[in-house]
Motif scaffolding. Structure first.
Motif, PDB file in Angstrom:
ATOM      1  N   UNK A  28       0.876  -1.180   0.000  1.00 58.03           N
ATOM      2  CA  UNK A  28       0.000   0.000   0.000  1.00 58.03           C
ATOM      3  C   UNK A  28       0.913   1.230   0.000  1.00 58.03           C
ATOM      4  N   UNK A  29       0.458   2.313  -0.597  1.00 61.81           N
ATOM      5  CA  UNK A  29       1.334   3.490  -0.683  1.00 61.81           C
ATOM      6  C   UNK A  29       1.216   4.388   0.531  1.00 61.81           C
ATOM      7  N   UNK A  30      -0.019   4.546   1.003  1.00 60.82           N
ATOM      8  CA  UNK A  30      -0.217   5.481   2.103  1.00 60.82           C
ATOM      9  C   UNK A  30      -0.096   4.725   3.416  1.00 60.82           C
ATOM     10  N   UNK A  71      -5.035  -0.142  -8.782  1.00 63.32           N
ATOM     11  CA  UNK A  71      -5.869   0.773  -8.012  1.00 63.32           C
ATOM     12  C   UNK A  71      -7.006  -0.054  -7.449  1.00 63.32           C
ATOM     13  N   UNK A  72      -7.075  -0.071  -6.120  1.00 62.72           N
ATOM     14  CA  UNK A  72      -8.106  -0.890  -5.479  1.00 62.72           C
ATOM     15  C   UNK A  72      -9.473  -0.306  -5.806  1.00 62.72           C
ATOM     16  N   UNK A  73     -10.306  -1.036  -6.540  1.00 58.20           N
ATOM     17  CA  UNK A  73     -11.618  -0.487  -6.864  1.00 58.20           C
ATOM     18  C   UNK A  73     -12.544  -0.562  -5.659  1.00 58.20           C
ATOM     19  N   UNK A  74     -13.543   0.326  -5.668  1.00 58.12           N
ATOM     20  CA  UNK A  74     -14.523   0.307  -4.586  1.00 58.12           C
ATOM     21  C   UNK A  74     -15.379  -0.963  -4.669  1.00 58.12           C
ATOM     22  N   UNK A  81      -3.218   0.146  -4.043  1.00 54.35           N
ATOM     23  CA  UNK A  81      -3.586   1.339  -3.288  1.00 54.35           C
ATOM     24  C   UNK A  81      -4.905   1.935  -3.740  1.00 54.35           C
ATOM     25  N   UNK A  82      -5.436   2.770  -2.891  1.00 53.45           N
ATOM     26  CA  UNK A  82      -6.665   3.489  -3.230  1.00 53.45           C
ATOM     27  C   UNK A  82      -6.369   4.619  -4.200  1.00 53.45           C
ATOM     28  N   UNK A  83      -5.112   5.086  -4.194  1.00 51.52           N
ATOM     29  CA  UNK A  83      -4.798   6.309  -4.924  1.00 51.52           C
ATOM     30  C   UNK A  83      -4.897   6.120  -6.424  1.00 51.52           C
ATOM     31  N   UNK A  84      -5.604   7.041  -7.030  1.00 54.50           N
ATOM     32  CA  UNK A  84      -5.716   7.052  -8.476  1.00 54.50           C
ATOM     33  C   UNK A  84      -4.917   8.240  -9.024  1.00 54.50           C
TER      34      UNK A  84
END
Lengths: 147, 583
Positions: A67-69, A118-121, A97-100
């Motif tokens: 994960x990045x954050x 990018x982890x999709x919702x 990660x969530x970050x797009x």
């Protein structure tokens, strides 16, 4: 295929995401040994066998899901140190990660990331991404022999 | 030569003289009587003969040809002979002049002057200025030279008259020029100096006195080096030598006032050849210099302000970026958890849950997905705002082919009929213009999806043609500020649900939707994105539709504006790719 059990290092601070990722991996029959760490410092300690992981048995993980954050040391910094050290540079890293944000994608590729998800919702899509990860990195694409 | 008289040798002195006298008398008699037409003269080169005819002729010619007027007068002043020049001078014929008293031609008051001159000349010679009156009445100034000459038995006078008109006129001109010069020097607002090769001031005007604060008498005791604030005495000397060489120089410099304060001047200096004098004009340019300095200062201030604003702007852009980053990261994570665990509940425990609970879980799942899409679209929309235009020549047909491919799964090619005309090239950012087509075609597909035979037409026209072809109601939809009839207009037309033109003003607003979510899904960002991209390209976008009769979306791209933006974008780093928006 490599006979030894494939080890996955999951670096994820968000407990929900951790649980969802593990759940998806299990659902997709990825039964390799998975080790989870919760921040960048822990990830670096594990990778470089120091601190709490000084006594860990030798051998690099076959893939790092990063994960990045992250608290303390960011995912990008973990990636940088990992790719800068010859002993760990060849470990495939998948940024998860969530970050797009384009800047993150660019920075990750500059630091030599192997894949970027990018982890999709949508959980179904997330699950599909994890499934593809498993197939791609652990089955089809043999990791280099560990030192 | 009929006779030849010679003088014989010696004998006595008396006899000799007597003989010579007799000979001279005989010669005179012979000349007068016309018996002799030549004389022999003994000289160092031997005897020389002169014919009388030959002696007379050159003088006559001389008298006729000379540029002065000439006349011979009797002792009383009667004109006996005059040359042609004198006739011209007095504007009278020889007939009028010969035999008339010369006094009668002098202008009234000048007759006494001439009379006195004649009287003085009787003693030998006289010279003086006299004004004659021409026949036409004009006065003519003349320098008269009179000399006594022997004439027959008694004396006469020879008059040589020099016309002074030219000289008088020249003197007049010089006097006039001097006056002009003086007027010029005293009235110009430029300072004036005359100085010599040593740099000593010979003359100054009032303007320079005012400029410098010195009195004229003070300045006339000064040298250039006393006034120059920039050049040293040596430099001044060298400069003077350069002016001598070139004849002229013009340069900016600085002088010092009596109170010590320097003032900026523009100097024009010329050397007057052969006089050792220099003429110099001094223009006070302190105001010009001050204005120039002011312009520089204002420019600098403006520059500073621009830098300041740019820095402020960059700060707010950075803040916005970190805000977007946080939104992107932190809003999506919990959503993912909500959705994921709802999904896990459905998968793992679905069968054992009552139907109502299952439905609620489905709603949680669906709403979380929709919120995720909203966040994604909004972030992409925000990203557009800070993205630079990478303008280049684009083939719209290629872009449309890619856009249709992008739409992929949403497009049932068997059902939807898409017709794309051959489109003129456009100067635009290829990725952004592709997004425009993706959104517009995506909309067309979505809103015509309930038709049995959905039809989508993509084409182009010009503003001129469009205005001619469309009906009155549609005219009003075309932006009034689009003027050039040759402007290319692209359009995407469908036969779908259309909309009520009364709400057309809401079309392009963020999160504005004209259809209920259960009719057609959407986040309300697609058209806002289209508008933002088109505006960034300096173009316009508008739509025309009727309920249940389909909709047409038109847009223009201002090529020049796109090019300008391209230039400004070239200065900054190239921007990353835009993310695709869901419809």
């Amino acid at each position: 295929m490599n006979q030894s059990p494939v080890e996955i290092l999951l670096v994820e601070d968000n407990p929900s995401d951790r649980k969802l990722t593990l759940h998806s991996l299990q659902r997709n029959k990825v039964t390799n040994r998975i080790h989870t760490v919760q921040d960048g410092v822990e990830a670096l300690d594990f990778l470089f066998r120091r601190g709490a992981y000084a006594q860990r048995e030798e051998g690099a993980p076959k893939v790092v899901l990063l994960d990045l954050k992250l608290p303390k040391v960011s995912g990008l910094e973990v990636l940088r140190q990992l790719k800068a050290d010859p002993s760990t540079a060849s470990i495939p890293v998948v940024v998860l990660t969530s970050s797009r944000e384009d800047s993150d994608i660019e920075a990750s590729y500059k630091l030599g990331v192997n894949s970027y998800i990018v982890k999709p919702v949508d959980f179904d899509k997330f699950s599909e991404s994890v499934r593809q990860l498993g197939l791609y990195w652990l089955l089809l694409n043999q990791a280099p022999t560990p030192y | 030569m009929r006779k030849r008289k010679t003088i014989g040798g010696g004998r006595s002195e008396v006899e000799k003289l007597r003989a010579r006298l007799a000979e001279a008398e005989e010669t005179l008699r012979a000349i007068r009587s016309g018996e002799v037409d030549a004389i022999a003269v003994d000289g160092p080169a031997g005897q020389q003969f002169f014919t009388l005819q030959g002696a007379d002729q050159p003088y006559r010619i001389l008298a006729e040809r000379m540029s002065e007027g000439a006349a011979s007068l009797s002792a009383e002043g009667t004109i006996l002979f005059c040359n042609q020049r004198l006739e011209e001078m007095l504007g009278r014929s020889s007939g009028e002049l010969l035999g008339s008293p010369v006094l009668s031609f002098a202008a009234g008051s000048e007759q006494k002057t001439l009379h006195d001159l004649l009287a003085r000349a009787a003693d030998g010679e006289a010279r003086g200025e006299v004004q004659f009156r021409r026949k036409d009445g004009a006065l003519i100034p003349v320098l008269a030279s009179l000399k006594i000459i022997p004439l027959e038995s008694r004396n006469g006078l020879c008059l040589v008259a020099t016309d002074l008109s030219e000289r008088k006129r020249a003197e007049e001109t010089i006097r006039f020029q001097a006056t002009e010069h003086a007027t010029l020097i005293s009235t110009t607002s430029d300072g004036y100096w005359a100085f010599d090769a040593q740099g000593v001031l010979l003359d100054v005007n009032d303007a320079y006195c005012q400029m410098s604060g010195y009195r004229r008498d003070e300045l006339l005791r000064m040298r250039i080096s006393d006034l120059q604030a920039k050049e040293t005495a040596v430099e001044i000397e060298q400069h003077i030598q350069r002016v001598v060489g070139r004849g002229f120089d013009r340069f900016d410099s600085q002088h010092r006032k009596k109170d010590g304060g320097p003032f900026d001047v523009e100097i024009s200096v010329s050397h007057v050849p052969g006089t050792g004098r220099f003429l110099l004009f001094v223009r006070d340019i302190s105001r010009r210099k001050a204005a120039e300095a002011e312009v520089l200062r204002l420019n600098q201030e403006l520059e500073n302000r621009v830098q300041q604003r740019t820095a402020q702007l960059q700060t707010s852009i950075r803040e916005l970026e970190s805000f977007s980053y946080s939104v992107s990261h932190d809003l999506r994570a919990p959503l993912r958890a909500i959705n994921g665990f709802a999904r896990m509940l459905i998968e793992d425990y679905g069968p054992s849950l009552p139907p109502e609970a299952q439905e609620h879980l489905q709603l949680i799942h669906g709403n979380a997905i929709h919120l995720g899409e909203l966040i994604d679209d909004l972030l992409a929309f925000a990203r557009l705002g800070r993205r630079d235009i990478n303008g280049q020549a684009v083939n719209p047909n290629e872009i449309i082919a890619q856009a249709i491919e992008d739409l992929g799964p949403e497009l049932d090619h068997k059902k939807v009929h898409i017709r794309v005309a051959e489109l003129p090239p456009v100067e635009a950012d290829p990725q952004l213009i592709r997004q425009v087509f993706v959104n517009l075609i995506g909309n067309a597909v979505k809103y015509s999806s309930l038709r049995e035979h959905p039809k989508i037409e993509i084409g182009s026209t010009t503003l001129g043609k469009l205005r001619q072809e469309v009906g009155e109601r549609e005219q009003t939809a075309i932006p009034a500020d689009l003027l050039d009839p040759s402007t290319v207009v692209y359009f995407v037309r469908d036969n779908g649900a259309g909309f009520d033109m009364r709400y057309a003003n809401k079309l392009f607003g963020v999160f504005q939707r004209l259809h209920r979510q259960d009719e057609f899904e959407g986040t309300g960002v697609g058209l806002a994105t289209v508008q933002r991209i088109i505006h960034k390209h300096g173009g316009r976008v508008w739509a025309f539709a009727e309920v249940e009769k389909g909709a047409t979306f038109y847009f223009t791209v201002a090529a020049s504006a796109a090019r300008e933006r391209q230039q400004s974008a070239a200065a900054t780093a190239s921007a990353p790719a835009a993310c695709r928006l869901s419809q």
